[in-house]
Write a protein that holds these residues in place. Structure first.
Motif, mmCIF file in Angstrom:
data_model
loop_
_atom_site.group_PDB
_atom_site.id
_atom_site.type_symbol
_atom_site.label_atom_id
_atom_site.label_comp_id
_atom_site.label_asym_id
_atom_site.label_seq_id
_atom_site.Cartn_x
_atom_site.Cartn_y
_atom_site.Cartn_z
ATOM 1 N N LEU A 1 -41.722 24.051 51.368
ATOM 2 C CA LEU A 1 -41.233 24.749 52.549
ATOM 3 C C LEU A 1 -40.241 25.834 52.162
ATOM 4 N N LYS A 2 -39.470 25.558 51.132
ATOM 5 C CA LYS A 2 -38.477 26.534 50.673
ATOM 6 C C LYS A 2 -39.157 27.835 50.249
ATOM 7 N N GLU A 3 -40.264 27.725 49.540
ATOM 8 C CA GLU A 3 -41.001 28.918 49.103
ATOM 9 C C GLU A 3 -41.575 29.676 50.305
ATOM 10 N N ILE A 4 -42.188 28.937 51.216
ATOM 11 C CA ILE A 4 -42.763 29.565 52.413
ATOM 12 C C ILE A 4 -41.656 30.225 53.224
ATOM 13 N N GLU B 1 -39.504 34.571 55.688
ATOM 14 C CA GLU B 1 -38.227 34.795 56.367
ATOM 15 C C GLU B 1 -38.148 34.015 57.681
ATOM 16 N N ILE B 2 -38.515 32.734 57.571
ATOM 17 C CA ILE B 2 -38.448 31.791 58.690
ATOM 18 C C ILE B 2 -37.554 30.647 58.222
ATOM 19 N N SER B 3 -36.645 30.196 59.073
ATOM 20 C CA SER B 3 -35.740 29.125 58.664
ATOM 21 C C SER B 3 -36.529 27.858 58.326
ATOM 22 N N GLU B 4 -36.042 27.130 57.317
ATOM 23 C CA GLU B 4 -36.703 25.885 56.915
ATOM 24 C C GLU B 4 -36.727 24.887 58.065
ATOM 25 N N LYS B 5 -35.654 24.854 58.834
ATOM 26 C CA LYS B 5 -35.549 23.917 59.956
ATOM 27 C C LYS B 5 -36.681 24.172 60.970
#
Length: 136
Positions: free
Chosen positions: A28-31, A36-40
């Motif tokens: 998820l961190k890479e995506i 440019e979308i928050s991980e949350k």
């Protein structure tokens, strides 16, 4: 019909997974960084995609997400319907509704039904692969 950020971001996530598909899981961190979308926020989107079998998730070291099928097997319509629930232009056409008590005499209903069919046909005939390849 207005597509929410959840629907738009779900398409971006699926495109990202397709573009970066090397057989390994993508975090998820890479995506999040690429899109440019928050991980949350991504967690809620990926959860929906995972529960519906659109993506496969793996927890732990080396974990992440990848597509469950080939990009050409997903339609924009299927992704948007999953995240949006309905693409109907008016509430009386949404699938979970009983319909309107005015339907028998409604002069606009045929127009809304036709528009709904056009929207559905359009999105169901665009694949994730076509978006990735820029073939739209």
């Amino acid at each position: 019909m207005k597509v929410s950020t959840k629907g738009r971001y779900a398409l971006r996530v699926m495109i990202d997974l397709a573009e970066n598909n090397n057989g390994e899981y993508i975090t998820l961190k890479e995506i999040s960084a690429r899109q440019e979308i928050s991980e949350k926020y991504l967690e809620s989107i990926i959860s929906s995609l995972s529960k519906s079998g659109f993506v496969i998730g793996l927890r732990g070291k080396g974990g992440g997400y990848k597509l469950a099928r080939k990009p050409e097997e997903y339609t924009v319509g299927s992704i948007l319907k999953l995240t949006e629930g309905s693409l109907a232009p008016v509430a009386c056409l949404e699938c979970d509704r009983e319909g309107c008590n005015r339907a028998p005499e409604c002069k606009t209903l045929p127009m809304w039904k036709k528009l709904n069919g056009i929207i559905d046909d359009y999105f169901e005939n665009i694949t994730l692969k076509e978006l990735v390849d820029g073939d739209i």
